[in-house]
Each structure stands twice: as structure tokens, then as C-alpha cells.
Design a protein around this motif. Sequence first.
Motif, short mmCIF file in Angstrom:
data_model
loop_
_atom_site.label_atom_id
_atom_site.label_comp_id
_atom_site.label_asym_id
_atom_site.label_seq_id
_atom_site.Cartn_x
_atom_site.Cartn_y
_atom_site.Cartn_z
N ILE A 158 0.87 -1.17 0.00
CA ILE A 158 0.00 0.00 0.00
C ILE A 158 0.91 1.23 0.00
CG2 ILE A 158 -1.80 1.29 1.19
CD1 ILE A 158 -2.58 -1.31 2.62
N ALA A 159 0.76 2.09 -0.99
CA ALA A 159 1.53 3.33 -1.05
C ALA A 159 0.79 4.40 -0.25
CB ALA A 159 1.70 3.79 -2.50
N VAL A 160 1.53 5.11 0.61
CA VAL A 160 0.91 6.10 1.50
C VAL A 160 1.55 7.46 1.27
CG1 VAL A 160 0.43 6.74 3.89
CG2 VAL A 160 0.50 4.33 3.24
N GLU A 165 8.45 13.50 4.82
CA GLU A 165 9.27 13.71 3.63
C GLU A 165 9.47 12.43 2.84
OE1 GLU A 165 12.84 15.70 4.86
OE2 GLU A 165 11.74 17.49 5.49
N HIS A 166 8.57 11.45 3.03
CA HIS A 166 8.69 10.17 2.34
C HIS A 166 7.31 9.65 1.92
CE1 HIS A 166 12.27 10.35 4.94
NE2 HIS A 166 12.86 9.72 3.94
N VAL A 167 7.29 8.91 0.81
CA VAL A 167 6.13 8.09 0.47
C VAL A 167 6.48 6.72 1.02
CG1 VAL A 167 4.88 6.94 -1.39
CG2 VAL A 167 5.46 9.35 -1.60
N ARG A 168 5.59 6.16 1.80
CA ARG A 168 5.89 4.87 2.44
C ARG A 168 5.13 3.76 1.75
NH1 ARG A 168 5.68 6.99 8.22
NH2 ARG A 168 7.23 8.61 8.08
N LEU A 169 5.79 2.62 1.65
CA LEU A 169 5.17 1.42 1.13
C LEU A 169 4.96 0.47 2.29
CD1 LEU A 169 7.19 0.86 -2.17
CD2 LEU A 169 5.00 2.00 -1.87
N CYS A 170 3.71 0.20 2.61
CA CYS A 170 3.35 -0.69 3.71
C CYS A 170 3.06 -2.07 3.14
CB CYS A 170 2.13 -0.16 4.45
SG CYS A 170 2.36 1.49 5.12
N ASP A 171 3.66 -3.09 3.72
CA ASP A 171 3.52 -4.46 3.25
C ASP A 171 2.49 -5.21 4.09
OD1 ASP A 171 3.81 -6.99 2.21
OD2 ASP A 171 5.92 -7.20 2.75
N LEU A 172 1.37 -5.59 3.46
CA LEU A 172 0.32 -6.32 4.17
C LEU A 172 0.76 -7.72 4.58
CD1 LEU A 172 -2.86 -5.37 2.15
CD2 LEU A 172 -2.28 -4.68 4.46
N ALA A 173 1.64 -8.33 3.79
CA ALA A 173 2.08 -9.69 4.08
C ALA A 173 2.87 -9.76 5.38
CB ALA A 173 2.89 -10.24 2.92
N LEU A 181 10.31 6.05 0.35
CA LEU A 181 10.83 6.76 -0.82
C LEU A 181 10.88 8.26 -0.55
CD1 LEU A 181 8.55 4.91 -3.38
CD2 LEU A 181 10.90 4.32 -2.79
N PRO A 182 12.05 8.89 -0.67
CA PRO A 182 12.13 10.33 -0.40
C PRO A 182 11.37 11.13 -1.45
CG PRO A 182 14.25 9.49 -1.18
CD PRO A 182 13.34 8.32 -1.04
N VAL A 183 10.75 12.23 -1.01
CA VAL A 183 10.02 13.12 -1.91
C VAL A 183 10.64 14.50 -1.86
CG1 VAL A 183 7.88 11.82 -1.83
CG2 VAL A 183 8.26 13.61 -0.16
N HIS A 184 9.99 15.47 -2.45
CA HIS A 184 10.55 16.80 -2.65
C HIS A 184 10.59 17.70 -1.44
CE1 HIS A 184 6.29 17.60 -3.02
NE2 HIS A 184 6.25 16.66 -3.94
N GLY A 185 10.34 17.20 -0.25
CA GLY A 185 10.60 18.00 0.93
C GLY A 185 9.46 18.29 1.86
N GLN A 186 8.23 18.50 1.38
CA GLN A 186 7.16 18.90 2.29
C GLN A 186 6.01 17.92 2.35
OE1 GLN A 186 5.82 22.83 2.21
NE2 GLN A 186 7.85 23.70 2.44
#
Length: 192
Positions: A158-160, A165-173, A181-186
Motif C-alpha cells: 500500500i503506497a501512502v 518527507e517520504h512516500v511509504r510502502l506498507c507491506d500487508l504480508a 521513498l524520499p520526496v521533494h521536501g514537504q
Amino acid sequence: MDSLLRGRANGGVSIRAMQPAVSARVLRTLALSETKRMARAHTQPVHSIAIDRARGRFMLSAGADTSVQLYDLDSAETTATCARQIARKQQVPPGAGHTRLVTSVEWYFADSGMFSTGSFDNTLRVWDAGEMTEACRFDLGARVNRHQMSTTGAHMLIAVADESEHVRLCDLASGAFAQSLPVHGQGTSAVA
């Protein structure tokens, strides 16, 4: 429109030339249903709705009152005020799940037995739709703006998008964070 159809049949009109005319015609004919109405279940604004992709039968709504409502779109009752009213089937009542407004709700791709919600209470939660009980919880430490489950069922991530400052990938398994994943700052406001 008829001239476009004849031109398309003769091969003189490309699909790209025809598409805007067809789209405009479809949009002009759209209207709200006069025979079905949703029962009012939320006490504050709704922020997200989702219809299950597996059968197109169930709809979830979530909003500022912290509740999540489940509707069966195939079961409608005749009432005095409208032809058919779709009543709420089940719910996660206010305070039983999230403690702040629910920003997004998503069905699991392959099965309408599971869905997920994101909230300003800094959590992403996965629910059993049959029991309306929490199955898994991810504490993110930042307000969740949106989340997205796989649209193909190829993985259990699940992408959150949240205010960190990050997009997180949560693993259901595994019930853990798979990647950050780092993003552009805010922070981010959407994922797809």
C-alpha cells in the motif's frame, strides 16, 4: 454526430477526431439517479468513497466524523420520499477506529472482504469488511493524506502519501514498512 459516424465507418475520420465529440455527447446526457438515494449516515462531510472492483456491489464512505460506512448497492428499499433508498449495511462507528478525520478509503483489488483507510490520526488501517474489525495497523507518525492499494493484485503493498518527507510502502504480508521513498521536501498529497 451522424456525419462523424459515417466518416469513421468509411475510414475518413480518425478515432482521435471522433473522441471529443463522443465524450461531449456522453457528458451532456449524464444525470443523477432519480430512483436511488443513499441513506444519510455521516454526521460530518465525507472525504472519500470507494466501490469494490471485484463485483461493483459494495461502497465504502469515510469522512470527518471518523466513521466508515458500508453500503450494499444492490439492496435498496422503497420509501415514501424516493423510489429506492440504499441503507447503510454496516459501519465502523465514530471512535471505534480512527480518532481523527478519515482521508481515504480503498478496497483490496481481488476481494471485497478487505479494505484500508488512512487518517489524520497518523495511521493506516486495514479492515475485515465482513466483521468491520481492524486486521492490521500501521503507525506512520504523520497525517495520512491519501493511500493507494495495488489495482492489479500483483503485490500486497500500500503506497501512502503523508505529511512526512517520504512516500511509504506498507507491506500487508509482513505488517511492516517495505520501503520509504524520499520526496521533494514537504510531504505528498496523492499517490497513484
